[in-house]
Write a protein that holds these residues in place. Structure first.
Motif, PDB file in Angstrom:
ATOM      1  N   ALA A   1      -3.237  -5.567  -7.822  1.00  0.00           N
ATOM      2  CA  ALA A   1      -4.459  -4.758  -7.801  1.00  0.00           C
ATOM      3  C   ALA A   1      -4.228  -3.458  -8.560  1.00  0.00           C
ATOM      4  O   ALA A   1      -3.153  -2.853  -8.474  1.00  0.00           O
ATOM      5  CB  ALA A   1      -4.862  -4.472  -6.356  1.00  0.00           C
ATOM      6  N   MET A   2      -5.264  -3.002  -9.305  1.00  0.00           N
ATOM      7  CA  MET A   2      -5.017  -1.882 -10.212  1.00  0.00           C
ATOM      8  C   MET A   2      -6.128  -0.821 -10.248  1.00  0.00           C
ATOM      9  O   MET A   2      -6.007   0.135 -10.985  1.00  0.00           O
ATOM     10  CB  MET A   2      -4.782  -2.402 -11.635  1.00  0.00           C
ATOM     11  CG  MET A   2      -5.798  -3.390 -12.180  1.00  0.00           C
ATOM     12  SD  MET A   2      -7.420  -2.745 -12.610  1.00  0.00           S
ATOM     13  CE  MET A   2      -6.992  -1.607 -13.908  1.00  0.00           C
ATOM     14  N   TRP A   3      -7.174  -0.955  -9.453  1.00  0.00           N
ATOM     15  CA  TRP A   3      -8.210   0.083  -9.455  1.00  0.00           C
ATOM     16  C   TRP A   3      -7.698   1.291  -8.665  1.00  0.00           C
ATOM     17  O   TRP A   3      -7.795   1.334  -7.441  1.00  0.00           O
ATOM     18  CB  TRP A   3      -9.502  -0.445  -8.846  1.00  0.00           C
ATOM     19  CG  TRP A   3     -10.368  -1.162  -9.826  1.00  0.00           C
ATOM     20  CD1 TRP A   3      -9.997  -1.783 -10.977  1.00  0.00           C
ATOM     21  CD2 TRP A   3     -11.788  -1.341  -9.745  1.00  0.00           C
ATOM     22  NE1 TRP A   3     -11.072  -2.348 -11.608  1.00  0.00           N
ATOM     23  CE2 TRP A   3     -12.190  -2.085 -10.870  1.00  0.00           C
ATOM     24  CE3 TRP A   3     -12.758  -0.962  -8.804  1.00  0.00           C
ATOM     25  CZ2 TRP A   3     -13.520  -2.442 -11.104  1.00  0.00           C
ATOM     26  CZ3 TRP A   3     -14.077  -1.327  -9.037  1.00  0.00           C
ATOM     27  CH2 TRP A   3     -14.455  -2.049 -10.178  1.00  0.00           C
ATOM     28  N   GLY A   4      -7.135   2.258  -9.365  1.00  0.00           N
ATOM     29  CA  GLY A   4      -6.598   3.432  -8.711  1.00  0.00           C
ATOM     30  C   GLY A   4      -5.314   3.175  -7.963  1.00  0.00           C
ATOM     31  O   GLY A   4      -4.866   4.025  -7.179  1.00  0.00           O
ATOM     32  N   LYS A   5      -4.688   2.032  -8.218  1.00  0.00           N
ATOM     33  CA  LYS A   5      -3.487   1.653  -7.473  1.00  0.00           C
ATOM     34  C   LYS A   5      -2.309   1.477  -8.419  1.00  0.00           C
ATOM     35  O   LYS A   5      -2.485   1.194  -9.603  1.00  0.00           O
ATOM     36  CB  LYS A   5      -3.741   0.360  -6.694  1.00  0.00           C
ATOM     37  CG  LYS A   5      -4.891   0.479  -5.715  1.00  0.00           C
ATOM     38  CD  LYS A   5      -5.279  -0.858  -5.137  1.00  0.00           C
ATOM     39  CE  LYS A   5      -6.573  -0.723  -4.346  1.00  0.00           C
ATOM     40  NZ  LYS A   5      -7.735  -0.417  -5.214  1.00  0.00           N
ATOM     41  N   ALA A   6      -1.126   1.628  -7.877  1.00  0.00           N
ATOM     42  CA  ALA A   6       0.108   1.459  -8.636  1.00  0.00           C
ATOM     43  C   ALA A   6       1.076   0.672  -7.769  1.00  0.00           C
ATOM     44  O   ALA A   6       1.650   1.204  -6.817  1.00  0.00           O
ATOM     45  CB  ALA A   6       0.687   2.814  -9.021  1.00  0.00           C
ATOM     46  N   PHE A   7       1.239  -0.587  -8.079  1.00  0.00           N
ATOM     47  CA  PHE A   7       1.967  -1.535  -7.234  1.00  0.00           C
ATOM     48  C   PHE A   7       3.324  -1.003  -6.780  1.00  0.00           C
ATOM     49  O   PHE A   7       3.621  -0.945  -5.588  1.00  0.00           O
ATOM     50  CB  PHE A   7       2.133  -2.841  -8.014  1.00  0.00           C
ATOM     51  CG  PHE A   7       2.960  -3.882  -7.333  1.00  0.00           C
ATOM     52  CD1 PHE A   7       2.446  -4.614  -6.277  1.00  0.00           C
ATOM     53  CD2 PHE A   7       4.254  -4.162  -7.762  1.00  0.00           C
ATOM     54  CE1 PHE A   7       3.202  -5.591  -5.646  1.00  0.00           C
ATOM     55  CE2 PHE A   7       5.013  -5.139  -7.150  1.00  0.00           C
ATOM     56  CZ  PHE A   7       4.486  -5.853  -6.088  1.00  0.00           C
ATOM     57  N   ALA A   8       4.160  -0.603  -7.716  1.00  0.00           N
ATOM     58  CA  ALA A   8       5.515  -0.208  -7.367  1.00  0.00           C
ATOM     59  C   ALA A   8       5.611   1.235  -6.904  1.00  0.00           C
ATOM     60  O   ALA A   8       6.621   1.629  -6.317  1.00  0.00           O
ATOM     61  CB  ALA A   8       6.437  -0.418  -8.567  1.00  0.00           C
TER      62      ALA A   8
END
Length: 871
Positions: free
Chosen positions: A245-252
């Motif tokens: 998921a990438m809407w305003g998120k940063a997985f790591a």
């Protein structure tokens, strides 16, 4: 032997048994050294007691995790979880052994003793074999050995067995009930399989407000606790690759444990098409906010040093795993900030320099040649234009072609192109935010369309990576499962297997008793819902027949409502036959989508009648005003029901706004269509009299409508055959015609395989033929796909569907044609046939280009061919 195992093997014809049959005969013969005759079935569960599960103490974490998961699956089926043992000396009775060739001392000892011959597994990617060995060691009567060529091979072989005994990959993510069985046996015949596409996965995207809100309520955010379920789902479907998921998120960065867990479970991580070097776009803006000297503009020509530093951090993080690296595929290249195009006029030499610099970072950080790190360059939207204009990247980089965001692949490798070590892949969409309209709410994808496009991609050499944008994962369960099934073995997904898939999926998900009926239901839903995305529907979408002396003629819109009514009735009848523990899964997978989309259609149908009748001050408009209000309330009630099932497990997952769009992007809130009341203020609590409808609309007089599947004669040419693909499209019949096998060069006009149709014209006169085709694009960039037409033995006349898609604005003529085609999910090609005599004629369609899908033929004399042919 349990029936579920047999039905599951049928469903997975492209999996274990199907792949075993496809292996070379010597490989099959060597599966179990010294095997003679058939062995009795292996007793996996006896009187509720499961076999012991064994995994070596030093096994990879992914193997240990799947062993524990399989032990729980045995408990889901039999009622008691299995013991997991990691000491061979503690084993007795019957055992399931799980391990990796060359990494399991126990399995390797069987190989060394000549009890297993697995030479053809060595070096294979994600391959596995499942065999039964009698008396493999003292105290063990029989062992079911699952051996993987690598760690994911062992994982997939184990989860394949879980699915065989009735544990759906969606047991958690869609609450699919597991049928309890006291005794479970599995065939002792060897099972072997391997994937045909190297990287197979999905992209969580457009996840606000649904998945994000749901995850925050239940897990505290999009974190490792949530991703544990996502990773398990992916692996159970034999996928191996994820864009997070990438809407305003940063997985790591949001939760470092997510990256660690992915690798521990065996999931290969990447980042989306516009997030290079394993860095989320959100991370860049976090750096900018915290330290402007390390952020700045997302512009390589002006801010190269900061971008290099940022990207280097992503590769350093990949290499931070103790003793190794976190398994990843690195996205290279660059798009503009926020998934936008780069500055107009961006030169290909700048992009080539960016990739060169990124690869230098990879080589420097890993201390290995860049080619030893898997990389992908996504040719998405305008980036494909750079490719078309000659941009080059090293051959070890996978070129990821994309669709037009609406399921139509834009470009594929030229058959004459030289092989590339990095190969080719496809980025596909089940969900999208963009022009001509967002579609995020519910599944509107036909698996038959997915099959046609991805079968073409595989035939043309796109075999390195398949990844699909699934939005919130739910409610894309059905097409996602299909996509990954086809990705595992596209060669096994034949038209016959495709046709049987809905029934077989239903049998595996809800049991065999109602499988045929459920398969029909899910197929009809997909056909109706994919006709036009719900976000594109309003009161003007489909024509009404109008007001007649006999009553109201619903026209095409009314026929669609009748079809939804009938589908609801079918669904309700089947629901009454299910067990109580199956109802939550049924509601998510079948009931809610049908009720919700049918209700939306009814709301806009009532709005159309309200507006039409109000214009003439007809009091019947008030009945429809009430119906609009009732449907709007019903929409809210259905959403609340979804959010409360299974003790609120899915609260928030259906929060997507989905009605009254006025621009391409999100409406600010859910609103009811405006209505008009006539004849003064009518009390809202008084039911309006129901208007009388015409029983059946009058047929069009000057149209001859022919389903493409109703051909009279056909002839194969050059190994090509026009083939019916059942349920594909929205034509007059129950499928569409596609020339198979796909991926072949163009045929000369008049030389290709052909279809003949016998047609009878009611009168003489000027005649127009309109071909209704599924929207497809020219994947070789030669101006459009063509099909040949001739009448009564005359010359072949090529007709071309010249759609161009860049994903940009739809205000230019070529983009407007594309936008119309994807909104209607149909391309209409008209050809003037001139004056034809009354009576019988022979109409021939001749294959010229690949990727032409014919649904319906309409001959018109004096009347325009309609935009829609009815339900």
């Amino acid at each position: 032997m349990i029936d579920t195992a047999v039905s599951r093997r049928t469903l997975l014809a492209g999996s274990a048994l199907g792949a075993l049959a496809a292996l070379p005969v010597p490989a099959v013969a060597r599966v179990l050294a010294g095997r003679t005759g058939s062995q009795p079935a292996f007793p996996l569960i006896v009187a509720g007691a499961p076999a012991t599960v064994f995994v070596d103490a030093g096994a990879d974490s992914a193997v240990r995790r799947v062993a524990a998961s399989f032990a729980e699956d045995l408990g889901r089926v039999g009622g008691t979880p299995a013991r997991v043992v990691d000491t061979p000396a503690a084993l007795t009775g019957t055992v399931v052994m799980i391990g990796v060739l060359g990494a399991s001392p126990t399995i390797d000892a069987l190989v060394a003793a000549g009890r297993l011959d697995v030479a053809d597994l060595r070096g294979s990617w994600e391959a596995y074999r499942r065999v039964v060995v009698d008396h493999p060691m003292p105290g063990v009567a029989r062992a079911l050995v699952i051996v993987g060529a690598d760690r994911r091979g062992a994982v997939f072989g184990t989860y394949d067995l879980s699915e065989t005994i009735g544990v759906s990959p969606w047991y958690w993510f869609a609450d699919v009930a597991v049928t309890r069985q006291r005794n479970v046996t599995v065939p002792a015949d060897p099972v072997a399989d391997r994937p045909r596409v190297r990287y197979r996965g999905f992209f969580i995207n457009d996840e606000d407000p649904c998945l994000s809100g749901w995850a925050k309520k239940h897990f505290g955010g999009v974190n490792a606790a949530m991703y544990a379920h996502v990773f398990e789902l992916l692996l159970r479907m034999k996928g191996n690759y994820l864009w997070p998921a990438m809407w305003g998120k940063a997985f790591a960065d949001d939760d470092p444990n997510s990256m660690v867990l992915a690798d521990a479970m065996g999931v290969v991580m990447g980042n989306s098409h516009h997030e290079p070097m394993l860095r989320a776009q959100a991370e860049w803006h976090r750096h900018h906010d915290e330290d402007p000297t390390r952020g700045g503009a997302w512009d390589y020509s002006r801010n190269r040093d900061n971008l290099r530093r940022f990207w280097r951090g992503g590769i350093e993080r990949m290499m931070s795993k103790p003793g190794g690296r976190y398994e990843s595929v690195v996205t290279v290249g660059m798009r503009g900030d926020g998934d936008e195009a780069m500055a107009e006029g961006t030169a290909t030499d700048l992009l080539e320099r960016i990739v060169t610099d990124q690869r230098a970072i990879i080589a420097d950080v890993t201390h290995r040649p860049a080619a030893e790190t898997p990389q992908v360059w996504a040719l998405y939207k305008e980036v494909q234009d750079y490719y078309d204009h000659g941009m080059k990247v090293p051959d070890d980089v996978t070129l990821l072609f994309a669709d037009d965001n609406w399921g139509d692949i834009r470009r594929l490798p030229d058959p004459a192109a030289a092989p590339r070590p990095g190969g080719y892949g496809i980025y596909y969409h089940f969900d999208y935010v963009g022009v001509p309209r967002n579609y995020k709410w519910l599944n509107t994808n036909q698996i038959e369309k997915v099959w046609q496009q991805m079968d073409l991609a595989y035939a043309r050499g796109a075999r390195a990576m398949w990844i699909v944008n699934v939005g919130d994962i739910k409610p894309m369960e059905y097409p996602l499962g299909f996509f990954l099934r086809q990705a595992w073995n596209p060669e096994a997904m034949t038209p016959a297997t495709l046709s049987a898939y809905p029934r077989d999926w239903a049998a595996a998900t809800f049991g065999p008793a109602q499988a045929a009926a459920i398969g029909e239901i899910v197929t009809l839903y997909s056909r109706y819902a994919s006709r036009r995305k719900p976000e594109l529907i309003d009161e003007t979408s489909f024509p009404l027949g109008g007001v007649t002396a006999d009553g109201l003629d619903g026209g095409v819109f009314g026929a669609m409502i009748a079809a939804w009514d009938a589908l609801e009735a079918k669904m309700t009848a089947v629901r009454a036959t299910l067990r109580p523990d199956q109802l939550d899964g049924w509601f998510q997978l079948i009931e809610f989508p049908i009720l919700a989309v049918a209700n939306l259609y009814r709301m806009y149908y009532a709005t159309a009648w309200n507006r039409l009748l109000a214009r003439s001050n007809d009091a019947r408009a008030n009945y429809f005003a009430d119906a609009v209000e009732a449907a709007y309330r019903r929409d809210g009630e259905l959403t609340r029901q979804y959010h409360t099932i299974h003790h609120g497990k899915w609260d928030g997952m259906m929060a997507q706004v989905h009605m009254n769009y006025v621009i391409w992007n999100d409406p600010t809130q859910q609103t009811m269509p405006s209505i008009v009341r006539v004849g003064g203020d009518t009390p809202r609590d008084r039911q309006q009299p129901r208007p009388r409808f015409v029983a059946k609309p009058a047929p069009a007089r000057d149209l001859v409508v022919i389903a493409a599947t109703d051909f009279a004669r056909t002839e194969d040419r050059d190994g090509l055959r026009w083939t019916k693909v059942a349920n594909l499209g929205h034509g007059a019949g129950t499928g569409a015609m596609v020339a198979l096998p796909q991926g072949r060069p163009s045929s000369a006009a008049g030389e290709g395989a052909w279809l003949d149709y016998d047609v009878t014209l009611p009168r003489a006169g000027a005649t127009t033929l309109t071909l209704y085709l599924a929207p497809t694009l020219d994947t070789l960039n030669r101006g459009g796909v063509r099909i040949g037409v001739s009448v009564d033995g005359g010359p072949i006349r090529p007709v071309q569907a010249a759609l161009q898609a860049t994903g940009g604005s739809a205000d230019k003529p070529d983009q407007a044609r594309w936008a119309t085609a994807v909104c209607d999910n149909t391309v209409r090609l008209a050809l003037d046939l001139g004056a034809l005599a009354a009576g019988r004629h022979r109409l021939r369609l001749s294959r010229i280009d690949d990727n032409v899908v014919v649904e319906t033929l309409v001959l018109s004399q004096g009347a325009a061919a309609p935009a829609y042919l009815g339900a």
